[in-house]
Design an enzyme around this catalytic site. Structure first.
Site, PDB file in Angstrom:
ATOM      1  N   CYS A 212     -58.513 -59.543   2.122  1.00 34.50           N
ATOM      2  CA  CYS A 212     -59.650 -59.263   1.238  1.00 34.50           C
ATOM      3  C   CYS A 212     -60.318 -57.939   1.610  1.00 34.50           C
ATOM      4  CB  CYS A 212     -60.658 -60.417   1.309  1.00 34.50           C
ATOM      5  SG  CYS A 212     -62.209 -60.096   0.448  1.00 34.50           S
TER       6      CYS A 212
ATOM      7  N   CYS B 240     -64.150 -58.011   1.797  1.00 35.74           N
ATOM      8  CA  CYS B 240     -64.573 -58.732   3.005  1.00 35.74           C
ATOM      9  C   CYS B 240     -64.657 -57.772   4.197  1.00 35.74           C
ATOM     10  CB  CYS B 240     -63.588 -59.852   3.340  1.00 35.74           C
ATOM     11  SG  CYS B 240     -63.493 -61.152   2.089  1.00 35.74           S
TER      12      CYS B 240
END
Length: 300
Positions: A36, A39
């Site tokens: 991700c 993230c």
């Protein structure tokens, strides 16, 4: 509970890393994954801010959704990053949209104002309540040295606790250690100084600054006794008597003034009594008894 072994292990890990710490601390729970990109951009922000807020009771916990699919499913995580604030085992806010330091700090500040979050290792408030009561009892007995000692010990357990700092300052005032009381009050952070508990301490210190020498108190007492109609003389003696620790004498003089002319100088005698009540504490037995006397004078 209908859980398989892996799910039970996941729940145990979550309980130890998130649920149990959240009983007293605010846990920032970050759902993420290695693949991700957003993230990875958010992680430094979360780590930096939670580290800065650690002494306020904020803790960061991370859940890899690939490794902890069961936990992610329980929170119905549909996209990542997803970030929740957890307190006492329950989500209390969705922090996902806080992508900058300032946004995250603003949301944490709002939560910390509303929730009884405690820094890690701090004594729970209910544990220090009996100690605070002990310090207040010493103050009610006019034992400033003992009260100051008690509140100083509590302060080692809960630094920057406004209620305890108020007790310490008032204890120092009663003990006649006005310079030390002023130093403690002057050294408070703006946030602690603004706490309502400190108003009581501030009032007590202000009233105590009028403390006279013994000879001056005797002179003021004699002047008040010889000129009972002289309101200025009565008020000067009442101020000095309270500052010297003779609160019965001070209250007696002020009650007599209210009885004689309650409107004198825009109700100065009654205002001074109320200020004294605030400094001593509205729950103090002496204050309760003196307030009843004031009510009798005012309303018969």
């Amino acid at each position: 509970m209908g859980l398989n072994l892996d799910e039970q292990k996941a729940v145990d890990r979550f309980r130890k890393t998130v649920a149990e710490p959240s009983m007293t601390q605010l846990v920032v729970l970050d759902f993420w994954a290695e693949w991700c990109g957003p993230c990875k951009a958010l992680t430094p922000v979360l780590e930096k801010v939670t580290a800065e807020y650690a002494d306020k009771g904020v803790l960061l916990a991370k859940v890899n959704v690939d490794e902890e699919q069961f936990i992610a499913s329980q929170f119905q995580v549909r996209s990542i990053p997803t970030v929740y604030a957890i307190f006492q085992g329950q989500p209390v806010a969705d922090l996902t949209n806080a992508r900058t330091e300032s946004q995250l700090k603003q949301m944490l500040d709002q939560l910390l104002e509303k929730l009884p979050v405690q820094p890690e290792g701090a004594a729970p408030q209910q544990d220090i309540a009996p100690l605070i009561a002990m310090g207040e009892e010493a103050l009610a007995a006019n034992d400033g040295e003992r009260a100051a000692s008690i509140f100083m010990q509590i302060l080692e357990m809960v630094p920057d606790n406004a209620e305890v700092l108020s007790g310490l300052i008032r204890g120092l005032v009663v003990a006649g250690r006005l310079e030390e009381a002023g130093q403690v009050l002057g050294g408070l952070t703006p946030e602690v100084a603004a706490d309502p508990h400190l108003e009581r301490a501030r009032t007590a210190l202000e009233l105590a600054k009028d403390k006279p020498e013994d000879s001056e108190l005797a002179t003021l007492k004699a002047a008040a006794a010889s000129r009972p109609e002289d309101m200025e003389a009565q008020l000067a003696y009442a101020n000095a008597a309270f500052a010297a620790g003779e609160r019965d004498a001070a209250a007696g003089a002020l009650l007599a003034m209210v009885a004689a002319d309650r409107e004198w100088n825009e109700g100065a005698a009654r205002a001074k009594l109320l200020q004294i009540f605030e400094a001593v504490g509205l729950e103090d037995p002496w204050v309760s008894a003196t307030r009843r006397k004031l009510s009798t004078v005012l309303f018969g």
